[in-house]
Write a protein that holds these residues in place. Structure first.
Motif, PDB file in Angstrom:
ATOM      1  N   ILE A  19       0.818  -1.259  -0.035  1.00 26.94           N
ATOM      2  CA  ILE A  19      -0.013   0.054  -0.019  1.00 26.94           C
ATOM      3  C   ILE A  19       0.910   1.137  -0.020  1.00 26.94           C
ATOM      4  O   ILE A  19       1.719   1.189   0.792  1.00 26.94           O
ATOM      5  N   LYS A  23      -1.388   6.458   0.834  1.00 28.59           N
ATOM      6  CA  LYS A  23      -2.652   5.939   1.392  1.00 28.59           C
ATOM      7  C   LYS A  23      -2.649   5.377   2.727  1.00 28.59           C
ATOM      8  O   LYS A  23      -3.402   4.741   3.196  1.00 28.59           O
ATOM      9  N   VAL A  24      -1.390   5.650   3.246  1.00 29.16           N
ATOM     10  CA  VAL A  24      -1.183   4.935   4.766  1.00 29.16           C
ATOM     11  C   VAL A  24      -1.367   5.854   5.761  1.00 29.16           C
ATOM     12  O   VAL A  24      -0.772   6.824   5.708  1.00 29.16           O
ATOM     13  N   ALA A  25      -2.394   5.700   6.652  1.00 29.96           N
ATOM     14  CA  ALA A  25      -2.392   6.755   7.867  1.00 29.96           C
ATOM     15  C   ALA A  25      -1.198   6.682   8.661  1.00 29.96           C
ATOM     16  O   ALA A  25      -0.504   5.279   8.870  1.00 29.96           O
ATOM     17  N   TYR A  45      -7.321   1.006  12.684  1.00 31.99           N
ATOM     18  CA  TYR A  45      -6.286   0.271  12.927  1.00 31.99           C
ATOM     19  C   TYR A  45      -5.705  -0.018  14.331  1.00 31.99           C
ATOM     20  O   TYR A  45      -5.735   0.892  15.003  1.00 31.99           O
ATOM     21  N   SER A  46      -5.146  -1.134  14.470  1.00 36.45           N
ATOM     22  CA  SER A  46      -4.707  -1.173  15.819  1.00 36.45           C
ATOM     23  C   SER A  46      -3.163  -0.780  15.916  1.00 36.45           C
ATOM     24  O   SER A  46      -2.678  -0.591  17.128  1.00 36.45           O
ATOM     25  N   ALA A  47      -2.445  -0.491  14.788  1.00 42.82           N
ATOM     26  CA  ALA A  47      -1.078   0.278  14.783  1.00 42.82           C
ATOM     27  C   ALA A  47      -0.808   0.885  13.408  1.00 42.82           C
ATOM     28  O   ALA A  47      -1.607   0.694  12.637  1.00 42.82           O
ATOM     29  N   VAL A  48      -0.051   2.049  13.581  1.00 43.89           N
ATOM     30  CA  VAL A  48       0.356   2.630  12.558  1.00 43.89           C
ATOM     31  C   VAL A  48       1.665   3.069  12.343  1.00 43.89           C
ATOM     32  O   VAL A  48       2.338   3.018  13.561  1.00 43.89           O
ATOM     33  N   PRO A  49       2.481   3.370  11.349  1.00 48.86           N
ATOM     34  CA  PRO A  49       3.892   3.706  11.244  1.00 48.86           C
ATOM     35  C   PRO A  49       3.840   5.231  11.705  1.00 48.86           C
ATOM     36  O   PRO A  49       3.017   5.900  11.813  1.00 48.86           O
ATOM     37  N   PRO A 114       1.378  -8.103  11.627  1.00 48.96           N
ATOM     38  CA  PRO A 114       0.061  -7.964  10.676  1.00 48.96           C
ATOM     39  C   PRO A 114       0.504  -6.813   9.481  1.00 48.96           C
ATOM     40  O   PRO A 114      -0.149  -7.078   8.522  1.00 48.96           O
ATOM     41  N   PHE A 115       1.678  -6.130   9.643  1.00 48.32           N
ATOM     42  CA  PHE A 115       2.128  -5.381   8.466  1.00 48.32           C
ATOM     43  C   PHE A 115       3.572  -4.992   8.741  1.00 48.32           C
ATOM     44  O   PHE A 115       4.177  -5.000   9.846  1.00 48.32           O
ATOM     45  N   ILE A 128       3.504   0.255   3.239  1.00 46.33           N
ATOM     46  CA  ILE A 128       3.271  -0.848   3.964  1.00 46.33           C
ATOM     47  C   ILE A 128       2.960  -2.034   3.256  1.00 46.33           C
ATOM     48  O   ILE A 128       2.591  -1.892   2.188  1.00 46.33           O
ATOM     49  N   THR A 130       1.061  -5.733   4.173  1.00 46.48           N
ATOM     50  CA  THR A 130       0.312  -6.225   5.061  1.00 46.48           C
ATOM     51  C   THR A 130       0.275  -7.865   4.938  1.00 46.48           C
ATOM     52  O   THR A 130       0.356  -8.241   3.773  1.00 46.48           O
ATOM     53  N   ARG A 132      -2.184  -9.154   4.969  1.00 42.43           N
ATOM     54  CA  ARG A 132      -3.452  -9.812   4.296  1.00 42.43           C
ATOM     55  C   ARG A 132      -3.014  -9.819   2.446  1.00 42.43           C
ATOM     56  O   ARG A 132      -3.215 -10.802   1.894  1.00 42.43           O
TER      57      ARG A 132
HETATM   58  P1  AMP Z   1      -4.962  -5.579   7.359  1.00 43.34           P
HETATM   59  O1  AMP Z   1      -4.370  -6.727   6.876  1.00 43.34           O
HETATM   60  O2  AMP Z   1      -5.694  -4.809   6.285  1.00 43.34           O
HETATM   61  O3  AMP Z   1      -6.168  -6.120   8.444  1.00 43.34           O
HETATM   62  O4  AMP Z   1      -4.016  -4.705   8.076  1.00 43.34           O
HETATM   63  C1  AMP Z   1      -3.277  -5.057   9.095  1.00 43.34           C
HETATM   64  C2  AMP Z   1      -2.763  -3.907   9.660  1.00 43.34           C
HETATM   65  O5  AMP Z   1      -2.017  -3.288   8.902  1.00 43.34           O
HETATM   66  C3  AMP Z   1      -3.774  -2.769  10.338  1.00 43.34           C
HETATM   67  O6  AMP Z   1      -4.128  -3.250  11.592  1.00 43.34           O
HETATM   68  C4  AMP Z   1      -2.709  -1.622  10.647  1.00 43.34           C
HETATM   69  O7  AMP Z   1      -2.074  -1.609  11.570  1.00 43.34           O
HETATM   70  C5  AMP Z   1      -2.216  -1.712   9.251  1.00 43.34           C
HETATM   71  N1  AMP Z   1      -2.656  -0.981   7.957  1.00 43.34           N
HETATM   72  C6  AMP Z   1      -3.279  -1.423   7.096  1.00 43.34           C
HETATM   73  N2  AMP Z   1      -3.704  -0.605   6.184  1.00 43.34           N
HETATM   74  C7  AMP Z   1      -3.373   0.413   6.611  1.00 43.34           C
HETATM   75  C8  AMP Z   1      -3.574   1.850   6.173  1.00 43.34           C
HETATM   76  N3  AMP Z   1      -4.021   2.391   5.036  1.00 43.34           N
HETATM   77  N4  AMP Z   1      -2.931   2.827   6.977  1.00 43.34           N
HETATM   78  C9  AMP Z   1      -2.149   2.525   8.173  1.00 43.34           C
HETATM   79  N5  AMP Z   1      -2.208   1.269   8.669  1.00 43.34           N
HETATM   80  C10 AMP Z   1      -2.598   0.314   7.711  1.00 43.34           C
END
Ligand code: AMP
Length: 154
Positions: A19, A23-25, A45-49, A114-115, A128, A130, A132
């Motif tokens: 991503i 587009k990343v918070a 989100y549970s964590a951010v950069p 998770p990321f 990032i 992820t 996912r």
């Molecule tokens: P996800 O796989 O989409 O559930 O994302 C896993 C984790 O990555 C989230 O809980 C966030 O900590 C981080 N994350 C995913 N997308 C974003 C985004 N656009 N901005 C910031 N953090 C993100």
């Protein structure tokens, strides 16, 4: 036997799945914790950069880190949210990837996270990757190359 050799999945790079930064918070290391908590709660989100003012990657901040940092012995010390800065609470020891890294390097690091943040040679934040996105690509690969073969044999 399932073999992941010389396939398109090995040619897949982090840059194909990540991503992008815009587009990343994110939060800045000098922000008060209060701001970081607002960003985390509002985005879900549970964590951010965490970045510096020049967009260099510095670490990661999570809701759990923030809550732990304001836990007193008998109460939650909410006033700390405006006194403490993100820098003093964030996790700095976090693995990073480069956008030219391959799929297998990405897979290895998202086992534990998770990321993971993607940075360039100068430490600038590119985005990032992820867990996912990695699992989605792996699922696609398994269906195209393994599951279909199994069906045609059976
Ligand atoms: P996800 O796989 O989409 O559930 O994302 C896993 C984790 O990555 C989230 O809980 C966030 O900590 C981080 N994350 C995913 N997308 C974003 C985004 N656009 N901005 C910031 N953090 C993100």
């Amino acid at each position: 036997m399932l073999s992941i050799q010389s396939t398109e999945i090995q040619q897949t790079k982090v840059k194909d799945l990540m991503i992008h930064a815009e587009k990343v918070a994110n939060v800045q290391s000098q922000n008060p914790l209060e701001h970081a908590l607002l960003v985390l709660v509002k985005t879900g989100y549970s964590a951010v950069p965490v970045l510096d003012s020049d967009f260099h990657f510095e670490g990661v901040i999570s809701k759990t880190m923030i809550i732990e940092s304001i836990l007193g012995i008998e109460r939650i010390e909410v006033e700390k949210l405006s006194n403490l800065r993100v820098k003093s609470v964030m996790e700095k020891e976090f693995p990073t990837l480069n956008k030219e890294d391959g799929f297998m390097q990405g897979l290895k690091v998202v086992v534990d996270h998770p990321f993971v943040c993607v940075v360039d040679e100068d430490g600038y934040f590119d985005g990032i990757l992820t867990r996912r996105a990695i699992l989605k690509r792996l699922n696609q690969y398994l269906h195209e190359n393994f599951y279909q073969n199994e069906q045609s044999q059976g």
